[in-house]
Design an enzyme around this catalytic site. Structure first.
Site, PDB file in Angstrom:
ATOM      1  N   ASP A   7      49.279 -17.415  14.587  1.00 42.41           N
ATOM      2  CA  ASP A   7      50.578 -17.607  13.955  1.00 42.41           C
ATOM      3  C   ASP A   7      50.259 -18.143  12.550  1.00 42.41           C
ATOM      4  O   ASP A   7      49.158 -18.659  12.313  1.00 42.41           O
ATOM      5  CB  ASP A   7      51.390 -18.622  14.766  1.00 42.41           C
ATOM      6  CG  ASP A   7      52.672 -19.003  14.068  1.00 42.41           C
ATOM      7  OD1 ASP A   7      53.407 -18.085  13.663  1.00 42.41           O
ATOM      8  OD2 ASP A   7      52.921 -20.215  13.905  1.00 42.41           O
ATOM      9  N   ASP A   9      52.925 -19.849   9.942  1.00 40.08           N
ATOM     10  CA  ASP A   9      53.663 -21.061   9.549  1.00 40.08           C
ATOM     11  C   ASP A   9      53.393 -22.202  10.545  1.00 40.08           C
ATOM     12  O   ASP A   9      53.715 -22.085  11.724  1.00 40.08           O
ATOM     13  CB  ASP A   9      55.180 -20.782   9.528  1.00 40.08           C
ATOM     14  CG  ASP A   9      55.572 -19.680   8.552  1.00 40.08           C
ATOM     15  OD1 ASP A   9      55.027 -19.653   7.444  1.00 40.08           O
ATOM     16  OD2 ASP A   9      56.433 -18.850   8.912  1.00 40.08           O
ATOM     17  N   GLY A  44      58.954 -20.161  15.116  1.00 42.50           N
ATOM     18  CA  GLY A  44      58.608 -18.885  15.743  1.00 42.50           C
ATOM     19  C   GLY A  44      59.753 -17.896  15.862  1.00 42.50           C
ATOM     20  O   GLY A  44      59.517 -16.719  16.094  1.00 42.50           O
ATOM     21  N   SER A 114      57.410 -14.014  10.453  1.00 43.77           N
ATOM     22  CA  SER A 114      57.926 -14.090   9.080  1.00 43.77           C
ATOM     23  C   SER A 114      57.797 -12.779   8.309  1.00 43.77           C
ATOM     24  O   SER A 114      56.759 -12.124   8.349  1.00 43.77           O
ATOM     25  CB  SER A 114      57.189 -15.187   8.323  1.00 43.77           C
ATOM     26  OG  SER A 114      57.601 -15.185   6.970  1.00 43.77           O
ATOM     27  N   ASN A 116      57.843 -13.019   5.172  1.00 47.79           N
ATOM     28  CA  ASN A 116      57.168 -13.502   3.963  1.00 47.79           C
ATOM     29  C   ASN A 116      55.670 -13.707   4.183  1.00 47.79           C
ATOM     30  O   ASN A 116      54.986 -14.255   3.303  1.00 47.79           O
ATOM     31  CB  ASN A 116      57.785 -14.836   3.524  1.00 47.79           C
ATOM     32  CG  ASN A 116      59.221 -14.665   3.043  1.00 47.79           C
ATOM     33  OD1 ASN A 116      59.479 -13.925   2.096  1.00 47.79           O
ATOM     34  ND2 ASN A 116      60.163 -15.319   3.712  1.00 47.79           N
ATOM     35  N   ASP A 168      51.970 -22.906  17.091  1.00 47.99           N
ATOM     36  CA  ASP A 168      52.553 -24.251  17.014  1.00 47.99           C
ATOM     37  C   ASP A 168      53.967 -24.272  17.610  1.00 47.99           C
ATOM     38  O   ASP A 168      54.615 -25.316  17.612  1.00 47.99           O
ATOM     39  CB  ASP A 168      52.629 -24.754  15.560  1.00 47.99           C
ATOM     40  CG  ASP A 168      53.657 -23.994  14.753  1.00 47.99           C
ATOM     41  OD1 ASP A 168      53.707 -22.753  14.876  1.00 47.99           O
ATOM     42  OD2 ASP A 168      54.429 -24.628  14.007  1.00 47.99           O
TER      43      ASP A 168
HETATM   44  C1  BG6 Z   1      58.277 -18.065  11.660  1.00 46.26           C
HETATM   45  C2  BG6 Z   1      58.805 -19.461  11.502  1.00 46.26           C
HETATM   46  O1  BG6 Z   1      56.911 -18.056  11.372  1.00 46.26           O
HETATM   47  O2  BG6 Z   1      58.948 -17.163  10.774  1.00 46.26           O
HETATM   48  C3  BG6 Z   1      60.312 -19.459  11.714  1.00 46.26           C
HETATM   49  O3  BG6 Z   1      58.193 -20.309  12.452  1.00 46.26           O
HETATM   50  C4  BG6 Z   1      60.959 -18.472  10.754  1.00 46.26           C
HETATM   51  O4  BG6 Z   1      60.805 -20.757  11.528  1.00 46.26           O
HETATM   52  C5  BG6 Z   1      60.355 -17.090  10.956  1.00 46.26           C
HETATM   53  O5  BG6 Z   1      62.365 -18.417  10.972  1.00 46.26           O
HETATM   54  C6  BG6 Z   1      60.923 -16.046   9.993  1.00 46.26           C
HETATM   55  O6  BG6 Z   1      60.482 -16.337   8.690  1.00 46.26           O
HETATM   56  P1  BG6 Z   1      61.008 -15.633   7.373  1.00 46.26           P
HETATM   57  O7  BG6 Z   1      59.982 -16.050   6.337  1.00 46.26           O
HETATM   58  O8  BG6 Z   1      60.993 -14.139   7.613  1.00 46.26           O
HETATM   59  O9  BG6 Z   1      62.367 -16.132   7.096  1.00 46.26           O
HETATM   60 MG    MG Z   2      54.545 -21.358  13.562  1.00 45.99          MG
END
Ligand code: BG6
Ligand code: MG
Length: 210
Positions: A7, A9, A44, A114, A116, A168
């Site tokens: 993972d 973040d 997550g 994510s 991002n 996490d």
């Molecule tokens: C996960 C985070 O990695 O990504 C979440 O733990 C988050 O909290 C999810 O909502 C989506 O992320 P993003 O960057 O696409 O908004």
């Molecule tokens: Mg995470």
């Protein structure tokens, strides 16, 4: 074991804190109760599902359009925070451990909800360390669905039973177990009884895989 799926973040980098700050901005604006405990429920899960969890705290009903606008606003705040990330935001312990795992012949992948993820990995100059990246852009269902990890294993050309997942998030541990992976919990997820292994520090992974 042949591979490890990480993972992003809250595991490789402290962007979980930046997610918290960005959601806190939006939550305060709409008067939704939001603290670090509630933030743990967002670990997550996808951006829109995270918003739904936050909106459980308010009586006002939002249209789909308004929800998309709130999620977009959060992502704007978050992206501005991400722009400040640099190489030194990844701990040396993380870089050294990843290099040592690679030297042992293990394949490494990202398994993150994510959208991002690639931007973050580029910002902190970590993108070349991974053999595969599975993220929020290549999945339909977010954790606790195992899809993101199953895709990561597929991209690595490995069977799920030959991969560890490092997480996490409770949703991430659940996803890993549902997919047939060995789950390694750290941070919040180190308290999760479903985790097969628990890390007190990142480099403990070296002991687990040896
Ligand atoms: C996960 C985070 O990695 O990504 C979440 O733990 C988050 O909290 C999810 O909502 C989506 O992320 P993003 O960057 O696409 O908004
Ligand atoms: Mg995470």
């Amino acid at each position: 074991m042949k591979g490890i799926i990480f993972d992003l973040d809250g595991v490789l980098i402290h962007t979980d804190e930046l997610h918290y700050q960005a959601w806190k901005t939006v939550a305060d604006k709409i008067g939704a109760p939001f603290d670090r405990e509630r933030n743990n429920l967002l670990r997550g899960v996808s951006r829109m599902e995270s918003l739904e969890i936050i909106l459980q705290g308010v009586s006002q009903k939002y249209t789909e359009e308004e929800k998309v606008s709130l999620a977009t606003e959060k992502n704007g705040v978050y992206r501005n925070l991400l722009k400040t990330l640099k190489r030194t935001d990844v701990a040396d312990e993380v870089r050294v451990t990843l290099a040592q795992l690679k030297a042992k012949g293990l394949k490494l992948a990202i398994g993150s909800s994510s959208k991002n993820a690639r931007f973050i990995l580029e910002q902190v100059e970590l993108i070349d360390e991974f053999d595969a990246i599975s993220d929020g852009n290549n999945i339909t269902n977010s954790k606790p669905d195992p899809e993101v990890f199953l895709k990561a294993a597929e991209y690595l050309g490995l069977d799920e039973k030959d991969c560890y997942v490092v997480e996490d998030a409770a949703a991430g541990i659940q996803a890993a177990k549902a997919g047939g992976f060995k789950a390694i919990g750290m941070g919040e997820a180190a308290k999760d009884p479903r985790a097969d292994y628990k890390l007190s520090t990142f480099s403990d992974i070296l002991t687990i895989v040896s």
